[in-house]
Every structure is written in structure tokens, then in C-alpha cells.
Design an enzyme around this catalytic site. Structure first.
Site, mmCIF file in Angstrom:
data_model
loop_
_atom_site.group_PDB
_atom_site.id
_atom_site.type_symbol
_atom_site.label_atom_id
_atom_site.label_comp_id
_atom_site.label_asym_id
_atom_site.label_seq_id
_atom_site.Cartn_x
_atom_site.Cartn_y
_atom_site.Cartn_z
ATOM 1 N N HIS A 15 -8.739 6.927 3.092
ATOM 2 C CA HIS A 15 -8.283 8.209 2.547
ATOM 3 C C HIS A 15 -9.400 8.861 1.755
ATOM 4 C CE1 HIS A 15 -7.970 5.846 -1.152
ATOM 5 N NE2 HIS A 15 -7.805 6.972 -1.827
ATOM 6 N N CYS A 63 0.831 -1.200 0.000
ATOM 7 C CA CYS A 63 0.000 0.000 0.000
ATOM 8 C C CYS A 63 0.869 1.254 0.000
ATOM 9 C CB CYS A 63 -0.916 0.008 1.221
ATOM 10 S SG CYS A 63 -1.857 1.544 1.408
#
Length: 362
Positions: A187, A69
């Protein structure tokens, strides 16, 4: 809120936001080419709307495994978009932005299409990481962290709205693979458009017409009616009400309004920000637990146009639109012929039933 700015290896900027002072000295050790992207805005003369062309985004990162990630903190073994080994909230310039922060020389119209105006896709696109914990979600954030995120949205909105040529600042979160998310880390994003989006322009025009005809604020009238009826209210506190709009387009849709009118997130005072930080995660948890698996969703802040825009903002009422394409535990709402072809939504649920269902979720 403490803000620290650092440079990334390709010239982009990363900003760390902390509730208390933290030394942020980590350096981006990656070998990256200088960031350079191009995009265009092409005007549809039939609809009177701008279309952004950003073909370079075809190569953006797509659903990497958790151990790769790019939004997790960096480790000695792997450098990511976040050079620090931990963070609270981080904001950085998108590596694959839909809009570009630099101007380029282009002809006035698309070659061979004189009716289609052409200009560079000027604007800003930023990524907002809500937490360093990869397996968390916005619904799981503590109110103090949500409040920090609200302060970050406010700070970024104010800075981006002050740039010449920016017509609207849009803070949003896409959550869930079914909604099209390409990175699962918690996010959101912020777009600073060089124009006012069709949704905001149309709402602003209708609000202005209502003011002329009725001498009142249409947002305020809708909010007052929903609070008085209570039929579609999902949750509320002393500063905010979350309700399913009676004209909801999406199978599950909730709008959150502050009780006192403000035009945008920077206008929210401390009491409004604190109250939002308590109410919003509650609504998100209702979305997460309505079905066996959390609903995918889009959370879209509807802010007033910037002061640079010709679209009036004096009657605007900030609100957050939260919606999901989930219409049943095992069914998604597809935007098919009527929705995609004619922009006429056909609802599979009723606002009254949806609000009742969400109120029951604990």
C-alpha cells in the site's frame, strides 16, 4: 477505470477502482465510533517551515500478524478496513491521519510562544491499497495493474488539489519494516498538505532562478545531460528515463523522469502512463534483487504545487524519487549528526557505482 464509493462504519469513505464494472455492495459491519481526529500545524520561525503535530497517531495499528491485517479483504469471520471480499485498487480515508479534513478554532500562536504561529492541521490523508494479495509487492504487479494505480493517483491528485486550502498533493509508498512501515500489506499513501512542502518550495525557487539566469528549464537540462551521458542511467524506454542523480543523497537512489514535461500525474497522457507501468516495476525489481533481501525504500512523487498555491508551477517537471536506506547487504544508513542535525547528507556510495550495480541486476 470504474470508481465506486461506499461509506465505512465510522463515516469515512472508501473508493474502489476497477478496470471493468464490478458490483461493490458490501457493507462495513464493524461497530466503530465516528471518526474524529485533531492535528495542528506549528510554524518554525527559524527555518520558515511548518511542523505537523498529530499525537493521536501514537495509537495507530503497528505491525499486526498477517491474519489480522486491516488492509486485506474482509471475510465472514473478520471485518477489515476493506468490506469487500476482493478488490483491485482501494483508497480510503486514513483512520489515523496526520492531517484533518475539518477546521477548528485555535489561537493565532502557540500559548506562551508568540513567534510560533498556530493553525489547525487541515488536509487529507488517504491510504492506497495496490492489491488484495497480502504477500505481493508493487514490484510484482503486472503492468495493467500498475497502470490502474497510476490512473488512481491521477484521479485522487486532481480531486484533492481542487480543494480550497490545499497547497500540494504528495503520493508516496513506504516499503519495508526498516523504513518504518507499520503495515506490511502492499500500500501507499496520499497527503494533501495545506502548504507547499519545504522540498518542493526550494526546488521551485531554484528552478525559477535558473530560468531567469539561463532561459531554460533546470529539470529538462538535468534530464538531457543524464540521457546524453548514460553513465548513471539505470533503465529507460521511449517515454521515461530512470537514473541515479549525480548529487544523490541516499545510498541507493533513482529518479524517474518522463521525457516530455508535465507538472503532475494528472497531466500524464496514455503513452506516458503505459510506459511508466512497464519501466517502474523493472527498477523496483532491481532494488529487490540487489542484495539477498529486498531493499526497504521510499517512493516519493514530486508533483507541482496546486493552483491554489502562491508557488509557481509553470516550469515544474514531474518526477519520482525512489530511495533506500540500505547501504550494504547488512548495513543501514542512519541519519545521524550531520544529516539530522544540519541536513547535510554524507553519502556512503557513489552515484556512478550504484547505477552500474543496478544495471547489472536481473
Amino acid at each position: 477505470m470504474i470508481k465506486t464509493e461506499r461509506d465505512l462504519a465510522d463515516g469515512r469513505i472508501i473508493r474502489y477502482y476497477d478496470a471493468a464494472p464490478v458490483a461493490r455492495m458490501a457493507v462495513d459491519t464493524r461497530d466503530l465510533p465516528t471518526a474524529h481526529t485533531t492535528s495542528q500545524a506549528r510554524f518554525d520561525p527559524l527555518l520558515g517551515e511548518w511542523v505537523v503535530v498529530a499525537s493521536h497517531r501514537q495509537t495507530r495499528t503497528f505491525l499486526p500478524p498477517a491474519d489480522l491485517c486491516p488492509l486485506c479483504p474482509s471475510t465472514p469471520e473478520r471485518a477489515t478496513e476493506i468490506p469487500e471480499t476482493d478488490y483491485q485498487v482501494a483508497v480510503f480515508d486514513n483512520r489515523f491521519p496526520s492531517l484533518t479534513p475539518v477546521h477548528s478554532a485555535l489561537p493565532e500562536s502557540v500559548p506562551g510562544a508568540p513567534h510560533t504561529l498556530l493553525r489547525d492541521g487541515f488536509g487529507k490523508c488517504e491510504v492506497v491499497c495496490f492489491t488484495s494479495a497480502h504477500d505481493s509487492s508493487f514490484a510484482q504487479l503486472e503492468p495493467v495493474r500498475v497502470r490502474l494505480v497510476v490512473d488512481v493517483w491521477a484521479e485522487r491528485t486532481a480531486e484533492l488539489a481542487s480543494l480550497d486550502g490545499i497547497g500540494q498533493v504528495f503520493c508516496f509508498e513506504n516499503s519495508g519494516a526498516d523504513i518504518g512501515v507499520t503495515l506490511s500489506h502492499p500500500h501507499g499513501q496520499i497527503y494533501a498538505y495545506p502548504f507547499v512542502t519545504p522540498r518542493v518550495a526550494k526546488i521551485a525557487a531554484n528552478v525559477a532562478d535558473y530560468r531567469k539566469t539561463h532561459g531554460a528549464n533546470l529539470f529538462g537540462e538535468i534530464l538531457a545531460a543524464e540521457r546524453a551521458a548514460g553513465l548513471r542511467v539505470v533503465a529507460a524506454n521511449e517515454e521515461w528515463t530512470a537514473f541515479v542523480p549525480p548529487f544523490a543523497r541516499w545510498p541507493y537512489e533513482v529518479q524517474l523522469y518522463p521525457h516530455r514535461q508535465v507538472a503532475d500525474i494528472p497531466d500524464l497522457d496514455d503513452a506516458q502512463r503505459d510506459a511508466f507501468a512497464r519501466l517502474y516495476p523493472d527498477v523496483l525489481r532491481r532494488f529487490a534483487h540487489r542484495f539477498p533481501a529486498p531493499m526497504p525504500y521510499v517512493a516519493a512523487w514530486n508533483q507541482a504545487p496546486t493552483l491554489n498555491s502562491a508557488v509557481p508551477r509553470q516550469d515544474w517537471w514531474l518526477h519520482l524519487q525512489l530511495f533506500s536506506i540500505r547501504r550494504a547487504a547488512d548495513k543501514l544508513k542512519y541519519l545521524a549528526g550531520s544529516e539530522s542535525g544540519m541536513n547535510v547528507f554524507i553519502s556512503d556510495t557513489t552515484p556512478e557505482q550504484v547505477s552500474a550495480e543496478l544495471r547489472e541486476v536481473r
